[in-house]
Scaffold this active site. Structure first.
Site, PDB file in Angstrom:
ATOM      1  N   ASP A  57       0.862  -1.177   0.000  1.00  0.00           N
ATOM      2  CA  ASP A  57       0.000   0.000   0.000  1.00  0.00           C
ATOM      3  C   ASP A  57       0.899   1.228   0.000  1.00  0.00           C
ATOM      4  O   ASP A  57       2.063   1.169   0.432  1.00  0.00           O
ATOM      5  CB  ASP A  57      -0.914   0.007   1.229  1.00  0.00           C
ATOM      6  CG  ASP A  57      -1.899   1.168   1.197  1.00  0.00           C
ATOM      7  OD1 ASP A  57      -2.691   1.242   0.231  1.00  0.00           O
ATOM      8  OD2 ASP A  57      -1.871   2.005   2.118  1.00  0.00           O
ATOM      9  N   GLU A  91       0.861   5.709   0.617  1.00  0.00           N
ATOM     10  CA  GLU A  91       0.194   6.967   0.924  1.00  0.00           C
ATOM     11  C   GLU A  91       0.905   8.042   0.113  1.00  0.00           C
ATOM     12  O   GLU A  91       2.126   7.952  -0.131  1.00  0.00           O
ATOM     13  CB  GLU A  91       0.259   7.287   2.410  1.00  0.00           C
ATOM     14  CG  GLU A  91      -0.408   6.255   3.315  1.00  0.00           C
ATOM     15  CD  GLU A  91      -1.896   6.096   3.090  1.00  0.00           C
ATOM     16  OE1 GLU A  91      -2.520   7.045   2.547  1.00  0.00           O
ATOM     17  OE2 GLU A  91      -2.443   5.037   3.452  1.00  0.00           O
ATOM     18  N   GLU A 107      -5.612  18.328   2.383  1.00  0.00           N
ATOM     19  CA  GLU A 107      -6.515  17.192   2.149  1.00  0.00           C
ATOM     20  C   GLU A 107      -5.798  15.863   2.360  1.00  0.00           C
ATOM     21  O   GLU A 107      -6.353  14.926   2.945  1.00  0.00           O
ATOM     22  CB  GLU A 107      -7.083  17.250   0.725  1.00  0.00           C
ATOM     23  CG  GLU A 107      -7.970  18.451   0.443  1.00  0.00           C
ATOM     24  CD  GLU A 107      -7.153  19.690   0.059  1.00  0.00           C
ATOM     25  OE1 GLU A 107      -5.902  19.612   0.067  1.00  0.00           O
ATOM     26  OE2 GLU A 107      -7.779  20.729  -0.230  1.00  0.00           O
ATOM     27  N   HIS A 133      -5.020   6.426   7.866  1.00  0.00           N
ATOM     28  CA  HIS A 133      -4.460   5.474   6.914  1.00  0.00           C
ATOM     29  C   HIS A 133      -2.946   5.401   7.100  1.00  0.00           C
ATOM     30  O   HIS A 133      -2.268   6.414   7.228  1.00  0.00           O
ATOM     31  CB  HIS A 133      -4.774   5.919   5.479  1.00  0.00           C
ATOM     32  CG  HIS A 133      -6.207   5.759   5.121  1.00  0.00           C
ATOM     33  ND1 HIS A 133      -6.619   5.462   3.841  1.00  0.00           N
ATOM     34  CD2 HIS A 133      -7.334   5.845   5.854  1.00  0.00           C
ATOM     35  CE1 HIS A 133      -7.943   5.384   3.809  1.00  0.00           C
ATOM     36  NE2 HIS A 133      -8.387   5.629   5.028  1.00  0.00           N
ATOM     37  N   ASP A 167      -2.362  -0.975   6.516  1.00  0.00           N
ATOM     38  CA  ASP A 167      -3.307  -1.302   5.443  1.00  0.00           C
ATOM     39  C   ASP A 167      -2.854  -2.541   4.669  1.00  0.00           C
ATOM     40  O   ASP A 167      -3.681  -3.350   4.245  1.00  0.00           O
ATOM     41  CB  ASP A 167      -3.468  -0.112   4.490  1.00  0.00           C
ATOM     42  CG  ASP A 167      -4.341   0.983   5.090  1.00  0.00           C
ATOM     43  OD1 ASP A 167      -4.830   0.802   6.221  1.00  0.00           O
ATOM     44  OD2 ASP A 167      -4.526   2.024   4.441  1.00  0.00           O
TER      45      ASP A 167
END
Length: 239
Positions: free
Chosen positions: A7, A9, A52, A152, A157
């Site tokens: 995963d 980010e 964000e 997250h 994850d």
């Protein structure tokens, strides 16, 4: 079979517009068993962190300022995933970002390093059409504990995804892979399935090793304890 669940980010949604990877998590599974090997990197994206994105993963520009750049960890990353099947949820997103980082380093894209890329989001959409199939939704549906997920994070994850994958594929070993060729509508529209003569199959019989028998006995003993001594269907294999 060696699989790497991974995963990422990022600073945003589009690597083509300058968004970068800030967190990579990789978890190794061999023959459907987690090995305990994992790899994790926080990365300096060499740019600001949009508000964000920060709200999603909580990684600030200040926290990432002293972390390595992707070019500094690329060799270790590629060595870890080499020859494996990569498994990601919404793989197009993660692969797109990693390929953009590899291109900046003058390296070949992922598909030239790994055996295959598997997308669990596509698997879930096939299994649960019309339903929510985010990682959180699948954890709830498949009873995978994600209570400590919080923000997250790539490693967490990837670990959750490995558990989700095992439960998604729990029934994948059926002998009859596709019955569409042996079934047809009968009179009145009912489905008629052709009989299969299993005596025609020459299936190998693989005896368990002593180590496997010992592990099996341990599982039965644990079940016996959990059921308060009410397990009645089988005695330990070594008894």
């Amino acid at each position: 079979m060696r699989q790497i669940f991974f995963d990422t980010e990022t600073t945003g949604l589009n690597p083509e517009s300058g968004d970068r990877v800030v967190d990579i998590g990789l978890v190794e599974m061999v023959n459907r068993q987690l090995t305990g090997r994992h790899l994790h990197f926080y990365l300096n994206p060499e740019r600001d962190m949009p508000e964000e994105a920060f709200r999603v993963h909580g990684l600030s520009s200040e926290f990432l300022a002293d972390k390595p750049k992707f070019a500094q960890i690329v060799d270790e990353f590629l060595a870890f995933i080499e020859g494996a099947e990569l498994v990601a949820h919404n793989a197009a997103f993660d692969v797109g970002f990693i390929n953009a980082e590899l291109k900046r380093c003058g390296r070949a894209p992922l598909h030239e390093c790994v055996d295959n890329v598997l997308d669990t989001l596509l698997m879930a959409r096939d299994m649960f059409p019309g339903k929510a199939n985010s990682l959180d939704a699948l954890c709830r549906r498949l009873e995978v504990d994600n209570s400590n997920r919080g923000l997250h994070g790539a490693v967490k994850d990837a670990e959750l995804l490995a558990e989700v994958y095992i439960r998604l594929t729990r029934g994948q070993d059926s002998l009859v892979i596709d019955d569409s060729a042996s079934s047809s509508p009968g009179q009145g529209g009912e489905l008629v399935v052709a009989a299969i003569d299993f005596s025609a199959f020459d299936l190998p019989v693989i005896a368990p090793t002593p180590e496997e028998l010992a592990l099996h006995d341990k599982v039965l003993i644990d079940l016996d304890k959990a059921s308060g001594g009410k397990r009645i269907w089988q005695v330990p294999a070594t008894a």
